[in-house]
Write a protein that holds these residues in place. Sequence first.
Motif, PDB file in Angstrom:
ATOM      1  N   SER A 103       0.985  -1.200  -0.069  1.00 49.77           N
ATOM      2  CA  SER A 103       0.090   0.088   0.152  1.00 49.77           C
ATOM      3  C   SER A 103       0.821   1.242  -0.067  1.00 49.77           C
ATOM      4  O   SER A 103       1.890   1.067   0.420  1.00 49.77           O
ATOM      5  CB  SER A 103      -0.936   0.061   1.324  1.00 49.77           C
ATOM      6  N   HIS A 104       0.141   2.477  -0.221  1.00 47.05           N
ATOM      7  CA  HIS A 104       1.126   3.608  -0.099  1.00 47.05           C
ATOM      8  C   HIS A 104       1.806   3.808   1.020  1.00 47.05           C
ATOM      9  O   HIS A 104       2.974   4.217   1.163  1.00 47.05           O
ATOM     10  CB  HIS A 104       0.089   4.892  -0.386  1.00 47.05           C
ATOM     11  N   ALA A 105       1.052   3.584   2.103  1.00 50.65           N
ATOM     12  CA  ALA A 105       1.622   3.666   3.604  1.00 50.65           C
ATOM     13  C   ALA A 105       2.799   2.824   3.835  1.00 50.65           C
ATOM     14  O   ALA A 105       3.622   3.197   4.312  1.00 50.65           O
ATOM     15  CB  ALA A 105       0.540   3.675   4.508  1.00 50.65           C
ATOM     16  N   ALA A 108       5.850   4.342   1.748  1.00 47.90           N
ATOM     17  CA  ALA A 108       6.265   5.420   2.387  1.00 47.90           C
ATOM     18  C   ALA A 108       7.201   5.116   3.504  1.00 47.90           C
ATOM     19  O   ALA A 108       8.163   5.509   3.782  1.00 47.90           O
ATOM     20  CB  ALA A 108       5.114   6.202   2.518  1.00 47.90           C
ATOM     21  N   ASN A 109       6.648   4.209   4.431  1.00 48.19           N
ATOM     22  CA  ASN A 109       7.424   3.920   5.560  1.00 48.19           C
ATOM     23  C   ASN A 109       8.492   3.101   5.197  1.00 48.19           C
ATOM     24  O   ASN A 109       9.471   2.852   5.954  1.00 48.19           O
ATOM     25  CB  ASN A 109       6.371   3.336   6.398  1.00 48.19           C
TER      26      ASN A 109
END
Lengths: 273, 248
Positions: A103-105, A108-109
């Motif tokens: 996922s994007h989250a 990003a992490n």
Amino acid sequence: MAKILSLAEGVAELINDGDAVALEGFTHLIPMAAGQEVIRQGKRDLTLIRMTPDLVYDQLIGAGCAAKLVFSWGGNPGVGSLHRFRDAVQNGWPHPLEIEEHSHAGMANRYVAGASGLPFAVLRGYSGTDLPGKTPTIKTITCPFTGEELAAVPALNPDVTVIHAQRADEAGNVQLWGITGIQKEALLAAERSLVTVEEIVPSLEPVPGGIVLPSWAVTAVATAPGGSRPSYAHGYYERDNELYKQWDAISRDRESFTAWLDSEVLRTEGTPA
Amino acid sequence: MSDYTSDEMMSVAAARTLRDGDVCFVGIGLPSTAANLARRIQAPHLVLIYESGTLGAKPETLPLSIGDGELATTADTVVSVPEVFNYWLQAGRIDVGFLGAAQLDRFANINTTVIGGDYADPKVRLPGAGGAPEIAASCREVTIVVRQSLRAFVEKVDFVTSVGFGSGPGDRERLGLRGGGPQRVITDLGVLEPDPATCELTLTRVHPAVTAEEVRAATCWDLKVAPDLRTEPEPTERELTVLRGLTS
């Protein structure tokens, strides 16, 4: 200190066959010219890392540069599918493409962990979805303080990160503003970095909301005016939404894509018009 | 009342669910249309957040992507992508998440990943998750906007990309999902809301001139109909004018 190179030199020196490469830029400042130079130089077996593959990776995948894609959203924003990505996943054309999907989250992490020198990142994510069953790089971890179960994802540390920015100074300090997305994290997570810029100026004037990546954190800088088109460079030119729509037809079948690749990328040198 | 399309009715009905002052995490497409319509009608202080990191964007025209330049120039502030997901979404600062879907089941679980075949060899490869799984998990409530059809409203989604109510009551708590989950599904035929006891999506409103039977016929599962089924009011002239100004 960052070296000032031509785009062709930068790609040739920094990117090797088989590398894990991140070309980042979240909708804004997508390094399109660099992607097309990678195609021209015939790089192969790349692991392509990017939150939103966008047109830049649709082109690289269709041109046969990619062995694997690490991503979180593979569509043409506001338009529909990325047809070369779909053809690779559904039909293995021009050759099979391994995927690692987040996922994007999560992505990003993963970059944050990579930039921070940590082996993994923790987030509230993926719980109850089918992604952990398909993506081995999603696991759970128990918080040692509260006992809560959270998602853990490994750091992303690309061999090379390529980003596009508005400008750099002659010492190679890089400045970007507008939607700055994930570029700082992606660049600091990488072993080597190449930044293409609209222009090199004598000195950098501060810009509200802007960030500066100091020269000593960047491997090489290359000028590529218009190097983000049809994405955009805030303050220089706008997003070419019509071309994003036209890409749907250009990329839809193999013949029209191949014709486009031949006339617009392979037979040109340097930055596309 | 002038003529209007079922898509226009859907956008208007979705926009009406937003309250003035709500902080809304907006996906591109139908959700962005609805949120921008609401900001021009009953919710002028609606705070639009796009996953590109633009907080409080006030676009004059509808953006094509979640990162169009106008979102940044009109935003209260522009933050990085890790920040928008970690500090703003994950920490529980968003009231409403607005999502689309390719497939949806009776518990409002969403698929935007693959259709048919299996994951490794799908019939149709869709874009995937993007920000949706964590939007669905962490917003105080979620509104889903999707056209109603047998293809979309399925007995079982081919892939759970984003969780609604899982397999029923208690699942969100068990999974550690801190937001309230989907509170309504707005379609081109009507509005479905989760039954408070069973979490199962139930038809609570139909759009003008649509019957409950038509909605049931466009749903693969045995869609329950609320005993006090109401009809959504037609779009007003103002709603239609503003909507058409946005999408033209």
